[in-house]
Design a protein around this motif. Structure first.
Motif, short mmCIF file in Angstrom:
data_model
loop_
_atom_site.label_atom_id
_atom_site.label_comp_id
_atom_site.label_asym_id
_atom_site.label_seq_id
_atom_site.Cartn_x
_atom_site.Cartn_y
_atom_site.Cartn_z
N TRP A 76 0.84 -1.20 0.00
CA TRP A 76 0.00 0.00 0.00
C TRP A 76 0.87 1.25 0.00
O TRP A 76 1.82 1.35 0.78
CB TRP A 76 -0.89 0.02 1.24
CG TRP A 76 -1.88 -1.10 1.29
CD1 TRP A 76 -1.69 -2.33 1.84
CD2 TRP A 76 -3.20 -1.09 0.76
NE1 TRP A 76 -2.82 -3.09 1.70
CE2 TRP A 76 -3.77 -2.36 1.04
CE3 TRP A 76 -3.97 -0.16 0.09
CZ2 TRP A 76 -5.06 -2.69 0.67
CZ3 TRP A 76 -5.26 -0.49 -0.28
CH2 TRP A 76 -5.80 -1.75 0.01
N THR A 77 0.55 2.22 -0.87
CA THR A 77 1.26 3.51 -0.89
C THR A 77 0.26 4.64 -1.08
O THR A 77 -0.79 4.46 -1.70
CB THR A 77 2.31 3.56 -2.02
OG1 THR A 77 1.66 3.37 -3.27
CG2 THR A 77 3.40 2.52 -1.84
N SER A 78 0.61 5.80 -0.57
CA SER A 78 -0.21 6.99 -0.73
C SER A 78 0.35 7.82 -1.88
O SER A 78 1.56 7.90 -2.07
CB SER A 78 -0.17 7.82 0.56
OG SER A 78 -0.78 9.08 0.38
N SER A 79 -0.54 8.47 -2.65
CA SER A 79 -0.06 9.34 -3.74
C SER A 79 0.59 10.60 -3.18
O SER A 79 1.37 11.25 -3.87
CB SER A 79 -1.21 9.70 -4.68
OG SER A 79 -2.23 10.40 -3.96
N ASP A 80 0.34 10.94 -1.92
CA ASP A 80 0.97 12.09 -1.28
C ASP A 80 1.15 11.80 0.21
O ASP A 80 0.29 12.11 1.03
CB ASP A 80 0.14 13.36 -1.48
CG ASP A 80 0.87 14.61 -1.03
OD1 ASP A 80 1.90 14.49 -0.29
OD2 ASP A 80 0.42 15.71 -1.40
N PRO A 81 2.30 11.20 0.59
CA PRO A 81 2.53 10.83 1.98
C PRO A 81 2.59 12.02 2.94
O PRO A 81 2.53 11.84 4.15
CB PRO A 81 3.86 10.08 1.96
CG PRO A 81 4.13 9.77 0.53
CD PRO A 81 3.36 10.73 -0.30
N SER A 82 2.72 13.27 2.41
CA SER A 82 2.71 14.43 3.32
C SER A 82 1.29 14.72 3.82
O SER A 82 1.12 15.42 4.81
CB SER A 82 3.30 15.66 2.62
OG SER A 82 2.44 16.10 1.57
N ILE A 83 0.27 14.17 3.13
CA ILE A 83 -1.12 14.35 3.55
C ILE A 83 -1.62 13.12 4.31
O ILE A 83 -2.26 13.25 5.35
CB ILE A 83 -2.02 14.63 2.33
CG1 ILE A 83 -1.62 15.95 1.67
CG2 ILE A 83 -3.49 14.63 2.72
CD1 ILE A 83 -2.34 16.24 0.38
N THR A 96 -2.74 15.62 7.54
CA THR A 96 -3.23 16.99 7.37
C THR A 96 -4.43 16.97 6.44
O THR A 96 -4.74 15.93 5.85
CB THR A 96 -2.11 17.91 6.85
OG1 THR A 96 -2.57 19.26 6.85
CG2 THR A 96 -1.66 17.52 5.47
N THR A 97 -5.05 18.11 6.26
CA THR A 97 -6.19 18.19 5.36
C THR A 97 -5.69 18.15 3.91
O THR A 97 -4.70 18.79 3.57
CB THR A 97 -6.97 19.50 5.60
OG1 THR A 97 -7.38 19.53 6.97
CG2 THR A 97 -8.20 19.58 4.70
N GLY A 98 -6.39 17.41 3.06
CA GLY A 98 -5.99 17.32 1.66
C GLY A 98 -6.64 16.14 0.98
O GLY A 98 -7.45 15.42 1.59
N THR A 99 -6.26 15.93 -0.28
CA THR A 99 -6.79 14.83 -1.07
C THR A 99 -5.65 13.97 -1.55
O THR A 99 -4.64 14.48 -2.06
CB THR A 99 -7.58 15.36 -2.29
OG1 THR A 99 -8.61 16.24 -1.82
CG2 THR A 99 -8.18 14.23 -3.11
N VAL A 100 -5.80 12.67 -1.43
CA VAL A 100 -4.81 11.72 -1.96
C VAL A 100 -5.47 10.75 -2.89
O VAL A 100 -6.65 10.54 -2.88
CB VAL A 100 -4.05 10.95 -0.84
CG1 VAL A 100 -3.13 11.87 -0.09
CG2 VAL A 100 -5.00 10.25 0.09
#
Length: 180
Positions: free
Chosen positions: A157-164, A176-180
């Motif tokens: 499993w990986t996130s398209s934006d690990p900072s979110i 944090t708030t955002g969309t991945v």
């Protein structure tokens, strides 16, 4: 022993040593074979894996072949997420008695013949608050027809934006708030 993968089945072939009169082939999913055939017992075999009438004393150890041929095609096998062990025992006969070579059976391990033909992935819940978590589920279908199998624990499993949001195993945690 040679195995050839086809959809849901494997074909094994071998050479019988002298003075072997025949062969007994035993298969087990998910681990080593723990029991040997017992001298004097003629075992029932079925190349359709999993027949309860072909159990060899141990849990999930099935006799898939017994006879004088040098090959067998075993069907009803699961996908490549299941490992199988196969053992080939030669035997000699004298009249109606049978003696198995349990000192040196040929063994091999391999993945099931099915390949993934479909995947359904989901994250629930889909609206994760900061600091909250969601569970990832991955269901795979195999060509062997072994049904749908939950592969969530072994999926990468990986996130398209690990900072979110980031994954640890199959758990997605929002940073944090955002969309991945």
């Amino acid at each position: 022993t040679t195995a050839t993968n086809t959809a849901g089945s494997l074909t094994f072939s071998w050479n019988v040593a002298t003075p072997g009169d025949g062969s007994l082939v035993v298969m087990k999913p998910g681990g080593n074979i723990q029991h040997n055939p017992v001298n004097g017992i003629h075992y029932t075999a079925n190349p359709v894996f999993g027949d309860a009438n072909t159990l060899l004393d141990g849990a999930n150890e099935f006799v898939v072949y017994s006879g004088t041929n040098t090959s067998v095609t075993v069907s009803n096998l699961a996908g490549n997420n299941i490992n199988y062990t196969v053992a080939l025992y030669e035997y000699s006969t004298n009249g109606s008695s049978i003696a198995y070579n349990t000192a040196s059976p040929v063994t091999n391990s391999f993945a099931g013949p099915g390949v993934i033909t479909g995947v359904v992935a989901s994250i629930a819940p889909t609206n994760i608050p900061v600091g909250g978590a969601a569970l990832g589920t991955l269901l795979a279908t195999f060509s062997s027809g072994s049904g749908t199998v939950d592969e969530s624990a072994v999926a990468n499993w990986t996130s398209s934006d690990p900072s979110i949001a980031y994954f640890v195993g199959n758990v997605l945690t929002a940073k944090t708030t955002g969309t991945v």
